[in-house]
Design a protein around this motif. Structure first.
Motif, mmCIF file in Angstrom:
data_model
loop_
_atom_site.group_PDB
_atom_site.id
_atom_site.type_symbol
_atom_site.label_atom_id
_atom_site.label_comp_id
_atom_site.label_asym_id
_atom_site.label_seq_id
_atom_site.Cartn_x
_atom_site.Cartn_y
_atom_site.Cartn_z
ATOM 1 N N PHE A 140 -46.513 81.969 -31.781
ATOM 2 C CA PHE A 140 -46.085 82.009 -30.382
ATOM 3 C C PHE A 140 -45.191 83.533 -30.192
ATOM 4 C CE2 PHE A 140 -46.632 77.513 -29.975
ATOM 5 C CZ PHE A 140 -47.411 77.316 -28.845
ATOM 6 N N GLN A 141 -45.212 84.165 -29.068
ATOM 7 C CA GLN A 141 -44.864 85.293 -28.898
ATOM 8 C C GLN A 141 -43.275 85.438 -29.103
ATOM 9 O OE1 GLN A 141 -46.739 86.898 -25.610
ATOM 10 N NE2 GLN A 141 -48.096 88.317 -26.743
ATOM 11 N N ASP A 145 -45.468 81.381 -22.921
ATOM 12 C CA ASP A 145 -46.972 81.719 -23.252
ATOM 13 C C ASP A 145 -47.794 80.910 -22.696
ATOM 14 O OD1 ASP A 145 -46.127 83.726 -25.167
ATOM 15 O OD2 ASP A 145 -45.578 82.347 -26.622
ATOM 16 N N PHE A 146 -47.402 79.930 -21.994
ATOM 17 C CA PHE A 146 -48.403 78.877 -21.323
ATOM 18 C C PHE A 146 -48.578 79.402 -19.837
ATOM 19 C CE2 PHE A 146 -46.608 76.058 -24.756
ATOM 20 C CZ PHE A 146 -47.908 75.901 -25.414
ATOM 21 N N ARG A 147 -48.091 80.295 -19.376
ATOM 22 C CA ARG A 147 -48.254 80.668 -18.044
ATOM 23 C C ARG A 147 -49.623 80.749 -17.498
ATOM 24 N NH1 ARG A 147 -43.283 85.228 -18.194
ATOM 25 N NH2 ARG A 147 -41.710 83.777 -18.083
ATOM 26 N N GLY A 148 -50.329 81.464 -18.264
ATOM 27 C CA GLY A 148 -51.692 81.718 -17.746
ATOM 28 C C GLY A 148 -52.572 80.242 -17.610
ATOM 29 N N HIS A 166 -55.496 81.412 -42.132
ATOM 30 C CA HIS A 166 -56.173 82.673 -41.846
ATOM 31 C C HIS A 166 -55.330 83.566 -41.006
ATOM 32 C CE1 HIS A 166 -60.203 80.626 -42.945
ATOM 33 N NE2 HIS A 166 -59.393 80.722 -44.032
ATOM 34 N N ALA A 167 -54.839 82.945 -39.756
ATOM 35 C CA ALA A 167 -53.891 83.825 -38.491
ATOM 36 C C ALA A 167 -52.770 84.330 -39.431
ATOM 37 C CB ALA A 167 -53.769 82.650 -37.709
ATOM 38 N N SER A 197 -52.183 86.161 -33.835
ATOM 39 C CA SER A 197 -51.234 85.182 -33.383
ATOM 40 C C SER A 197 -52.136 83.841 -32.977
ATOM 41 C CB SER A 197 -50.441 85.655 -32.233
ATOM 42 O OG SER A 197 -49.813 86.937 -32.617
ATOM 43 N N TYR A 198 -51.899 82.894 -33.779
ATOM 44 C CA TYR A 198 -52.645 81.661 -33.848
ATOM 45 C C TYR A 198 -52.500 80.878 -32.387
ATOM 46 C CZ TYR A 198 -54.114 76.951 -34.574
ATOM 47 O OH TYR A 198 -54.858 75.459 -34.656
ATOM 48 N N ALA A 199 -51.533 80.842 -31.999
ATOM 49 C CA ALA A 199 -51.240 79.765 -30.633
ATOM 50 C C ALA A 199 -51.761 80.718 -29.500
ATOM 51 C CB ALA A 199 -49.905 79.488 -30.511
ATOM 52 N N ILE A 200 -51.225 82.078 -29.538
ATOM 53 C CA ILE A 200 -51.718 83.114 -28.418
ATOM 54 C C ILE A 200 -53.231 83.191 -28.328
ATOM 55 C CG2 ILE A 200 -51.611 85.340 -27.428
ATOM 56 C CD1 ILE A 200 -48.943 83.863 -27.044
ATOM 57 N N VAL A 201 -53.845 83.388 -29.705
ATOM 58 C CA VAL A 201 -55.289 83.488 -29.447
ATOM 59 C C VAL A 201 -55.820 82.191 -29.178
ATOM 60 C CG1 VAL A 201 -57.276 83.653 -30.974
ATOM 61 C CG2 VAL A 201 -55.432 85.120 -31.184
ATOM 62 N N GLY A 202 -55.263 81.222 -29.362
ATOM 63 C CA GLY A 202 -55.885 79.753 -28.891
ATOM 64 C C GLY A 202 -55.741 79.592 -27.564
ATOM 65 N N ILE A 203 -54.784 80.002 -27.033
ATOM 66 C CA ILE A 203 -54.567 80.066 -25.658
ATOM 67 C C ILE A 203 -55.705 81.113 -24.842
ATOM 68 C CG2 ILE A 203 -53.109 80.489 -23.563
ATOM 69 C CD1 ILE A 203 -50.569 79.538 -25.253
#
Length: 299
Positions: free
Chosen positions: A159-160, A167-170, A196-197, A205-211
């Protein structure tokens, strides 16, 4: 290009009608019957049925592509009356057409459900939302406790900021539900992707890329690009579970793609993201496509 357009116009306006008339008299079966009998269960059959219904001049058939799940059985019965189809002479037709209509109507219903979850804003005052967020941490970092709800530790899973809610806004709750589904149902694979991330050179960024991959899955669904995939991989109505499974495939395959490509830095993410997107869209053009994640579950 112009010749192709002219041919399509001539075929759809004149030749198709006479071809259908000829085949009906030769085979004794209407176009819908020939499709159901001539194609095995899957995307080729369902897309041909969808095209036939949309192209029909019969309003009952035209409206069938917009039928609701609860009305499918009645719709099929009405089509059989309109086309004078004898169930005893063609005993498999009814079930095959019902299945196709469930897939067609189910795709639209699935998008509505996904859209509702996407529009649901993450609310830190919502106990269920908070529990799901903390569950994500526990699934990915079982041996590490959070110092507090708002902490820099969230950066360890990509997360950023200190509070992931921003980070969940979009993608709203859809992004969080996807992340949790992958981590809960493919725990070992999710933890491997996270490792790996966090690689010092190839990390992201694992979570950001996931979103971001949630947005990719959502856009593919919205555009209709996932029809072939769902028509091949789900026998009837596609459910939310099936969308989450598609997300899991993207999350796992993107990580493998990223590692194989060895980008020089995370600053090249957009380039490789689009490259991966194009790769997936290429797969989705194949008539037998089924993007299934083939790894062991958490057990």
């Amino acid at each position: 290009m112009m010749l192709a357009y002219i041919w399509q116009y001539v075929y759809s306006s004149f030749l198709r009608f006479w071809l259908k008339w000829f085949l009906r008299h030769v085979t004794g079966k209407c176009e819908l019957q020939r499709i159901c009998a001539g194609y095995k269960q899957g995307a080729l059959r369902t897309t041909q049925i969808e095209y036939s219904l949309k192209s029909s001049k019969n309003k009952v058939l035209q409206d069938a592509v917009k039928v609701k799940e609860d009305d499918v059985v009645g719709c099929v019965a009405q089509i059989m009356r309109e086309k004078n189809i004898n169930a005893q002479k063609d005993p498999t037709f009814k079930g095959n057409l019902q299945q196709c209509l469930l897939q067609i109507s189910g795709y639209s219903t699935l998008f509505t459900t996904v859209e509702e979850l996407r529009k649901e804003v993450f609310d830190s005052e919502n106990e269920d939302h908070e529990k799901m967020l903390l569950k994500l941490w526990d699934l990915l970092m079982p041996s590490v406790k959070l110092d507090s709800r708002i902490t820099k530790q969230w950066g360890d899973i990509g997360f950023q900021g200190d509070d992931p809610k921003t980070d969940f806004r979009g993608m709203g709750m859809l992004g969080l539900v996807n992340l949790v589904f992958f981590s809960e149902n493919y725990t070992n694979a999710a933890r491997q992707v996270l490792s790996h991330a966090n690689h010092p050179k190839l990390g992201y960024s694992y979570a950001i890329v996931g979103i971001n991959l949630t947005e990719m899955a959502y856009s593919l669904l919205r555009s209709g690009a996932l029809r072939m995939h769902f028509y091949n991989s789900v026998a009837g109505k596609p459910e939310m579970h099936d969308f989450h499974q598609l997300y899991c495939y993207l999350a796992h395959e993107f990580d493998k793609f990223w590692v194989e490509e060895e980008p020089e830095s995370i600053m090249q993410f957009n380039h490789y993201r689009e490259k991966f997107h194009d790769k997936v869209k290429g797969y989705l053009q194949e008539p037998d496509v089924a993007l299934i994640l083939k790894v062991d579950t958490k057990n």
